[in-house]
Design a protein around this motif. Structure first.
Motif, PDB file in Angstrom:
ATOM      1  N   GLN A 171       0.826  -1.198   0.000  1.00 42.02           N
ATOM      2  CA  GLN A 171       0.000   0.000   0.000  1.00 42.02           C
ATOM      3  C   GLN A 171       0.864   1.253   0.000  1.00 42.02           C
ATOM      4  N   ALA A 172       0.388   2.266  -0.700  1.00 39.07           N
ATOM      5  CA  ALA A 172       0.991   3.608  -0.674  1.00 39.07           C
ATOM      6  C   ALA A 172       2.473   3.612  -1.057  1.00 39.07           C
ATOM      7  N   GLY A 173       2.871   2.650  -1.866  1.00 40.12           N
ATOM      8  CA  GLY A 173       4.235   2.637  -2.360  1.00 40.12           C
ATOM      9  C   GLY A 173       5.247   2.008  -1.435  1.00 40.12           C
ATOM     10  N   SER A 174       4.868   1.656  -0.195  1.00 44.17           N
ATOM     11  CA  SER A 174       5.796   1.015   0.727  1.00 44.17           C
ATOM     12  C   SER A 174       5.591  -0.489   0.711  1.00 44.17           C
ATOM     13  N   GLU A 175       6.619  -1.216   1.139  1.00 47.04           N
ATOM     14  CA  GLU A 175       6.542  -2.672   1.190  1.00 47.04           C
ATOM     15  C   GLU A 175       6.842  -3.094   2.626  1.00 47.04           C
ATOM     16  N   ASP A 176       5.801  -3.393   3.390  1.00 49.27           N
ATOM     17  CA  ASP A 176       5.952  -3.687   4.806  1.00 49.27           C
ATOM     18  C   ASP A 176       5.210  -4.965   5.165  1.00 49.27           C
ATOM     19  N   LEU A 177       5.455  -5.443   6.382  1.00 51.17           N
ATOM     20  CA  LEU A 177       4.843  -6.675   6.870  1.00 51.17           C
ATOM     21  C   LEU A 177       3.680  -6.371   7.800  1.00 51.17           C
ATOM     22  N   ALA A 178       2.696  -7.262   7.783  1.00 44.93           N
ATOM     23  CA  ALA A 178       1.551  -7.145   8.677  1.00 44.93           C
ATOM     24  C   ALA A 178       1.050  -8.545   9.009  1.00 44.93           C
ATOM     25  N   ILE A 179       0.266  -8.655  10.084  1.00 41.45           N
ATOM     26  CA  ILE A 179      -0.292  -9.928  10.538  1.00 41.45           C
ATOM     27  C   ILE A 179      -1.790  -9.768  10.710  1.00 41.45           C
ATOM     28  N   MET A 180      -2.567 -10.688  10.149  1.00 39.57           N
ATOM     29  CA  MET A 180      -4.024 -10.666  10.290  1.00 39.57           C
ATOM     30  C   MET A 180      -4.483 -11.807  11.182  1.00 39.57           C
ATOM     31  N   ASP A 181      -5.339 -11.490  12.146  1.00 43.50           N
ATOM     32  CA  ASP A 181      -6.026 -12.508  12.939  1.00 43.50           C
ATOM     33  C   ASP A 181      -7.199 -13.017  12.113  1.00 43.50           C
ATOM     34  N   LEU A 182      -7.177 -14.286  11.731  1.00 45.57           N
ATOM     35  CA  LEU A 182      -8.185 -14.804  10.805  1.00 45.57           C
ATOM     36  C   LEU A 182      -9.558 -14.913  11.445  1.00 45.57           C
ATOM     37  N   GLU A 183      -9.605 -14.953  12.751  1.00 43.91           N
ATOM     38  CA  GLU A 183     -10.904 -15.061  13.418  1.00 43.91           C
ATOM     39  C   GLU A 183     -11.590 -13.706  13.519  1.00 43.91           C
ATOM     40  N   SER A 184     -10.839 -12.681  13.903  1.00 43.14           N
ATOM     41  CA  SER A 184     -11.431 -11.349  14.066  1.00 43.14           C
ATOM     42  C   SER A 184     -11.320 -10.501  12.804  1.00 43.14           C
ATOM     43  N   GLY A 185     -10.376 -10.840  11.932  1.00 46.28           N
ATOM     44  CA  GLY A 185     -10.158 -10.043  10.734  1.00 46.28           C
ATOM     45  C   GLY A 185      -9.321  -8.804  10.970  1.00 46.28           C
ATOM     46  N   GLU A 186      -8.834  -8.619  12.207  1.00 49.19           N
ATOM     47  CA  GLU A 186      -8.028  -7.451  12.522  1.00 49.19           C
ATOM     48  C   GLU A 186      -6.574  -7.667  12.108  1.00 49.19           C
ATOM     49  N   SER A 187      -5.930  -6.579  11.676  1.00 48.57           N
ATOM     50  CA  SER A 187      -4.538  -6.649  11.241  1.00 48.57           C
ATOM     51  C   SER A 187      -3.652  -5.791  12.125  1.00 48.57           C
ATOM     52  N   HIS A 188      -2.404  -6.230  12.261  1.00 49.31           N
ATOM     53  CA  HIS A 188      -1.396  -5.501  13.021  1.00 49.31           C
ATOM     54  C   HIS A 188      -0.172  -5.349  12.137  1.00 49.31           C
ATOM     55  N   ALA A 189       0.234  -4.108  11.890  1.00 52.91           N
ATOM     56  CA  ALA A 189       1.379  -3.844  11.022  1.00 52.91           C
ATOM     57  C   ALA A 189       2.663  -3.829  11.828  1.00 52.91           C
TER      58      ALA A 189
END
Length: 653
Positions: free
Chosen positions: A590-608
């Protein structure tokens, strides 16, 4: 008197001798911090088109010859290594644009940047050349049945036709400048041969029969006078440059034992520039087109590609470096520990089943690498295989052995070795062409691999270990498989493949049944897009798969029966599941950057994860899921220009 005479003689020698060559003058044209690739100059040398990395992929830019005052064009591609193509009059470019499907043929007005689509649909289409008739653009695509074929689209009517009517095998063809002759690279399983035909595909005759010849991915395949063309051959086990003639004859240009590739003619037809890994580094070389001594142009450790000429005295190319290191990143407090030392350029890595070790590549200048294993705790590190092109490492389920792909014996074959490194690696396949390691069987007694042997595109095969092995056996039989993985959710291993649909030509995932038949895994692509790069969970019947549809890409998470679970937003690519299968690690663009994130598959929430100036290219969860093992690189990609006039005039020793 003797001393005076010596001085006079020395001065005379200096005055009468030719100047000592100073070598090529090399300069970077790209600004600091930019990531520019694949420069292509207009026929008159006044402008340059190139790709600059941005959101969703590489975006097209056009600038003057010194790359000043560049302007962006509303066109991009998610495909790598695709070079923009100028029309002979320098007014127009053609590229594979990603706004509608994976890649479609468009033209770009070089003056105002206006983009004109010529083809539509989700099946990839990659331009090859402007047709000499002044109207058509020749492009490669996949047709129903999985064959790679060459077609022509009219710029006036958008009508598409086959370039080589009646040729029902995979092929790539180019039109000679005379507009009367075709040069065809034809596949027969893993063999590739070159053919010549009349412009309508008739009167086809073989130019080569060895089965190891390739047309280079460049616009300047044909000599300036249109009578000859360049190709590469691996008939000796390493790549050499050859010259073919429209009269049906061939001659070998390079004979070095190292890998030579990507040849391109000088505008006056007197010289050929090419890439070679002589001296364990990828560098630019030139030699007379008539044959003779090869002369080095560059002497540095950067990776190089996309050679081209400006006039007959300047060579342009893109050069890149991506030194990497492996790190452990704690999720609780973002603390980091470096795993590999400063002295090691760490490449791609593969984590062991118990997540206590990683197999990784130690990259060397020139593209070769060593395959090594390191413990995540402690400083133990050992080499498994050295000085070749190793990749696609797969751990056995018990972590005692690894299978991998390597060209240590010439062609890319499947090898296996003990993970402890106590014994020498052993080659498992020796077919002509490329075999790629896929995974192990559950009992560790056989390795699965992908091969194009006796197939339109490829199939999954299995080869047993041990001296009593009967040889490889085929697991899939469609001939249209592009890749495969194994899901271990059921404990026994279930083969999943991506293959070309026989009716639409699209890429879709399938699971293999007990009777070896294939069942489609539904995704949101739903027959209008491509689904690629499946990543299964080790503990749940869940699959992350990349979908390319409608000009964008995103990741679907589905069960193996196709039941949807969740979808990541646009421009996100999955990297792997947590040990418990409840979280998904992914890379966001997103937005031209290349970063890592983690999604909780149960809640759908993501943490960058925290943003860094570097790029994280590979990542996996640690054994307890509390940390992420990642590869972090500093990427430099620049357009370079080399004045080679001194090299051209240098006399041979």
């Amino acid at each position: 008197m003797r001393a005076l005479r010596s001085v006079v003689c020395a001065l005379a020698v200096l005055a009468c001798s030719e100047p000592v060559p100073t070598g090529p003058v090399i300069a970077a044209l790209s600004p600091e911090g930019a990531r520019d690739m694949d420069p292509v100059y207009s026929p008159d040398g006044s402008r340059v088109a190139f790709w600059r990395v941005g959101p969703n992929g590489s975006h097209l830019w056009i600038a003057d010859s010194a790359m000043q005052s560049p302007r962006a064009v509303e066109a991009y591609t998610a495909l790598g290594g695709i070079i923009p193509i100028w029309s002979p009059d320098g007014t127009t470019l053609t590229i594979p644009d990603g706004h509608d499907g994976l890649a479609n043929v468009v033209t770009v007005n070089a003056a105002d940047g206006a983009v004109t689509p010529l083809t539509t649909g989700p099946v990839f289409k990659v331009p090859v050349q402007f047709h000499p008739d002044g109207d058509g653009i020749v492009f490669q695509t996949i047709v129903p049945g999985g064959r790679i074929t060459t077609q022509v689209v009219s710029r006036r009517t958008n009508r598409v036709r086959s370039l080589v009517p009646g040729l029902d095998v995979s092929h790539v063809a180019k039109v000679a400048p005379d507009g009367k002759t075709l040069i065809i690279q034809q596949w027969n399983g893993e063999h590739t041969t070159l053919w010549i035909s009349d412009i309508d595909g008739s009167n086809r005759r073989a130019l080569t029969t060895e089965g190891f010849e390739f047309l280079p991915p460049t616009r300047q395949i044909f000599s300036p006078d249109g009578t000859e063309f360049l190709f590469t051959s691996r008939r000796t086990g390493k790549g050499d440059i050859w010259v073919g003639s429209l009269d049906g004859t061939t001659r070998q240009l390079t004979t070095d034992i190292n890998e030579d590739s990507d040849p391109v003619w000088s505008p006056d037809g007197e010289w050929v520039a090419f890439l070679s890994d002589r001296g364990r580094q990828s560098n630019v070389w030139i030699m007379p087109a008539a044959g003779g001594e090869a002369r080095r142009v560059t002497e540095d450790a950067t990776g190089k590609e996309a050679l081209g000429w400006i006039g007959s005295g300047t060579i342009v190319y893109s050069a890149g470096m991506s030194p990497g290191a492996l790190w452990s990143h704690a999720l609780a407090d973002d603390a980091e520990v470096r795993i590999t030392p400063d002295s090691v350029d760490a490449g791609e890595f593969w984590i062991s089943p118990d997540r206590s070790r990683v197999a990784f590549l130690i990259d060397h200048p020139g593209g070769t690498n060593d395959l090594a294993i390191t413990a995540l705790r402690g400083n133990d590190r050992w080499i498994i295989a050295s000085s070749a092109h190793h990749t696609d490492v797969k751990w056995s389920r018990d972590g005692t052995r690894i299978a991998y792909t390597s060209d240590a014996a010439g062609d890319k074959d499947v090898w296996e070795a003990e993970a402890s490194g106590v014994s020498a690696p052993r080659r498992l396949t020796d077919w002509v062409g490329v075999e790629t390691a896929v995974d192990w069987t559950a009992d560790g007694r056989a390795v699965l691999f992908h091969s194009s042997k006796d197939a339109t595109i490829g199939d999954i095969w299995q080869v047993a270990l041990g001296a009593d092995s009967a040889g490889p056996t085929r697991l899939t039989a469609t001939g249209r498989v592009t890749w495969g993985v194994v899901s271990w959710a059921n404990g026994t291993g279930e083969v999943l493949v991506v293959q070309v649909d026989g009716k639409t030509g699209l890429l879709s995932p399938f699971r293999q049944n007990a009777d070896k038949s294939l069942t489609a895994i539904p995704t949101s692509a739903d027959g209008t897009g491509n689904s690629i790069n499946p990543i299964p969970s080790d503990v749940m019947d869940v699959l992350a798969i990349l979908v390319s549809k409608g000009g964008s890409f995103y990741t679907d998470v589905v069960r193996l029966d196709g039941t949807p679970i969740i979808s990541l937003g646009t421009s996100n690519r999955a990297l792997g599941f947590s040990p418990d299968g409840m979280r998904l690690l992914y890379r966001t663009l997103q937005a031209g950057s290349e970063d890592l994130a983690i999604m909780d598959l149960e809640s759908g929430e993501s943490h960058a994860l925290p943003t860094t100036p570097e790029v994280e290219t590979h990542a996996a969860f640690s054994a307890d899921g509390s940390a992420v093992i990642l590869r972090r690189v500093t990427i430099t990609e620049r357009v370079m220009r080399a004045d080679v006039r001194d090299v051209l005039t240098r006399k041979s020793p």
